[in-house]
Scaffold this active site. Sequence first.
Site, short mmCIF file in Angstrom:
data_model
loop_
_atom_site.label_atom_id
_atom_site.label_comp_id
_atom_site.label_asym_id
_atom_site.label_seq_id
_atom_site.Cartn_x
_atom_site.Cartn_y
_atom_site.Cartn_z
N MET A 1 42.25 30.93 37.91
CA MET A 1 43.69 31.16 37.86
C MET A 1 43.97 32.63 37.57
O MET A 1 43.40 33.21 36.65
CB MET A 1 44.30 30.27 36.77
CG MET A 1 45.80 30.46 36.61
SD MET A 1 46.68 30.08 38.17
CE MET A 1 48.10 31.15 37.99
N GLU B 1 40.92 36.17 42.80
CA GLU B 1 41.82 36.21 41.66
C GLU B 1 42.22 37.64 41.31
O GLU B 1 43.37 37.89 40.93
CB GLU B 1 41.17 35.53 40.45
CG GLU B 1 40.73 34.09 40.69
CD GLU B 1 41.80 33.20 41.28
OE1 GLU B 1 43.00 33.40 40.96
OE2 GLU B 1 41.46 32.28 42.05
N HIS C 1 44.94 38.82 43.63
CA HIS C 1 46.24 38.25 43.30
C HIS C 1 47.07 39.17 42.41
O HIS C 1 48.30 39.02 42.34
CB HIS C 1 46.07 36.91 42.58
CG HIS C 1 46.15 35.72 43.48
ND1 HIS C 1 47.12 35.55 44.44
CD2 HIS C 1 45.38 34.59 43.52
CE1 HIS C 1 46.94 34.38 45.05
NE2 HIS C 1 45.90 33.79 44.52
#
Length: 951
Positions: free
Chosen positions: A263, A298, A301
């Site tokens: 995440m 990630e 992102h």
Amino acid sequence: MSTRSETIYRHDYQAYPFAIHKVDLHFALEPKLTRVTNTMQISALSAQVQDLVLDGEDIQLEHIYLNGERFNNYSYADNQLVLKDLQGQFELKIISTCSPASNTTLMGLYVSGQSFFTQCEAEGFRRITFFPDRPDVMSEYFVTLEADKALYPYLLSNGNLLSTQDLDNGRHQAVWHDPFLKPSYLFALVAGDFDIREKTCQTQSGRDVLLQVYSDRGNGEQTLWALDCLERSMRWDEQRFGLELDLDRFMIVAVRDFNMGAMENKGLNIFNAAYVLADPETATDTNFEDIESVIGHEYFHNWTGNRITCRDWFQLSLKEGLTVFRDQEFSADMMAQGLSEAAAQSARAVKRIDDVSRLRAAQFPEDAGPMAHPIRPENYQEISNFYTATIYEKGAEVIRMQHTLLGEAGFRAGMDEYFRRHDGQAVTCDDFVNAMESVYSQQNPGKDLSVFRHWYSQAGTPHVHVQTEYDAIAQTYTIHLEQSCEKVGIEKTYTDFTKKPFHIPFHIGLLSEQGEPLKLDITGLENASLSNHGDGVILALKEASASWTIQGVIVDPNANTQGKASGSTQTSSAAGDRLNPEVSTVDLADASTRAKAPILSVLRDFSAPVIVSYDRPNSELAVLCAHDTNHFARWEAVQEFCSREILRLMQAILDKQALSLDPLLSQVWLTNIQDPQIDAAYRSCLLSLPAEKELKERVAGPLQPLALFEAREFVRKQLASDHRAYWQAVYQRNHQPAFSQDGTVSAYSPDALSIGHRSLKNLALAYLLSIQDSQALAWAQLQYAQAQHMTDRMGALNALMPYAQEALIQAVLGSFYERFADNPLVVDKWFALQACSPKSGLAQIQQLLQHPAFTLRNPNRARALVFQFCLNNTPGFHQADGAAYDFWADQVLALDALNPEIAARLARTLDNWARFADPHKALMHKALNKVASSSTLSKNTQEIIQKALAI
């Protein structure tokens, strides 16, 4: 079944009526009861008096204060806290509690091991505090974490660390500030005791930044690769896109219990430990590659997802599709790094083949099933069900097509324009395409991307039907393309909906019968351009059908084929496979029977996510299998030829006919075993059979899974038998002994060339074990016993599991478990080996459920055993009595009570039940109804089951 869930529609979007400028969170962390104080600075966006609606789920409200005074004008029901009659600017303080230790959903704040973690995407923040839990509400966050210092010495949150302080009673606190506006789904906290690996790096602008990787105590030695990947990700994003890390530090934390892979919380990425921890002893080549890819994803992102985020969850592919494309490019560049131009091209092709294989195995079935949806869905019931292959992998292909249309420089200009327009905003997919279109229209005056936008609004995989004509006298070659795409999923219920054409960049090339590439003159052709690498032509199919006639196509039957002969034996390959065949071979260039007509190479580099229908003889495919200069297209020709043969044999099995392999396919395999011009990694791709999941999508009638499995195994064994001596030579040439001549341990390296050798070696071993080759059996046992790294160990096990005697299998499984019993990630491999083995039936799986190391509460462990059995063990799962389908239903229900998100993913195993032949179809339907009959089914699983049964 429980009450039908509410359906949320994209066209109902309304902006949130309040701005939450600043959020100040204070956590008093305790496993059983954590108290959260949430102080928000809020202003209404209009002058009228209105209600403030906040989300809250599985948390207990204690007090509400408005501008310092107790506030009681509210209602709290159905997971919504409604504060009534508010206007202007005000400070709102809400005090609530939650129970992290009892949170088995792993959404919100939860405990894993002895530490605290969070997962807030998509709607987990509402399990922590009351808030408008939606991506378009962006705020500045200050976070104070308070906890027992001895138990939780590290207190982490987003952004930059402002201060730390010791408190009374052995407690301490840390204060964090994220200066960048973010939505609630990017909030994160971690509290625990960890090993830390860190490095201070300098950005391209000269600023010092701290990179850190946190892991459970005792795992620090396994984070070296992760930190290296993080630094390389940072450097790549600076060089490729000019994007620099914007915080003082970037943290990765590994956790054992996690629903996803990782995440991208701003500055504090929380990762499934499987995508952080690696060393040669415990991680395979694939693990090393996956860690590099996920860490890149990630990190990327930070800009494509965090600095610019999505306005609503219908826009999820805006960040995920774009970032998957970026991580694919990163991995391809890393694989090609330091190689010659030819080797780098091959390495990038291997990566492209892997990406397309994943797309076809996961997304193509999804696009043909009940959960089919566009990359920008129009509606959903539970957003966590839409973290799908369509959103991610197909979304990445849609981005890649824009890269193809604009070229590298144009795409970079479009990205720069996207950041210029929208940095710090929550935007839509249309906003991204608008930025790209501004560059495309400059490149192509009078043209736009209006037709291309249909990729965002329509589901399904388009079929492109190809027809060709060659006029040898006029020297013209005409290509006719026609596209079609049936209604899928919920589209079938739309009576007033007609599919519109897609804008499909269709990359082609032409070869002579001898396999020589032909030069193509496209002067004057509309909707045609040379490919970015100059190895063909890209036809822009934007209507239902179109035709292109290429002038001056000359097929020279006397073309120089020196160096192209498939039977060449006098040179060694880059992979070190010096093979000296003792039998004569046939040049596959002689296999084509068309009278001097060019041979069309289609969909080069997989230029669009479509299915090509082109009726051509296997003899043409055989030429492409040996000579196509486009690496992807050559591999694709092999896959097409082999798939045709497997499906033909499947029908022969159903018709109870004798089986025999097409000798031309066997010759293709021999040609690619011997070709001196290709390296080991690409050779391994060329010699691999089509995946079962991809083959299932090619079956026209009712699917007979056991017959398909049998046909595929027949081809494997026949190719192994036909070329036994060559496979043995391949193994020997690519096997690196565990010890060098001076007795030292051979060094392990996860570089692309070394990975290629190991991949090819283990492929050869599996082929040989399939025919019970005694020499290979000895090699496999020796490889396992002397393995100095997990790739060799798992390579031997994967070859032994389907074909070795049961006593040997149990012996090696026993030694494997004994050696690695204390390593959870390796124990996952142990469970998965058995779950996937065609020798493992339902009884063995049920026995493994009782193993003391198994638990459904850990998603990795559930995926390793239950998911692997249901998804990747055709003989075990698809027995005619349907007992395994009933087992699937039981596991879905058991998981649903613990973790609905993971249960819903398992539920999707039977998405395409209606495609199967009876008795499978009827028994699957019965199992689906068993799940549907539960009165306590979560809305996650309910949506999946309802849509599956609605077929």
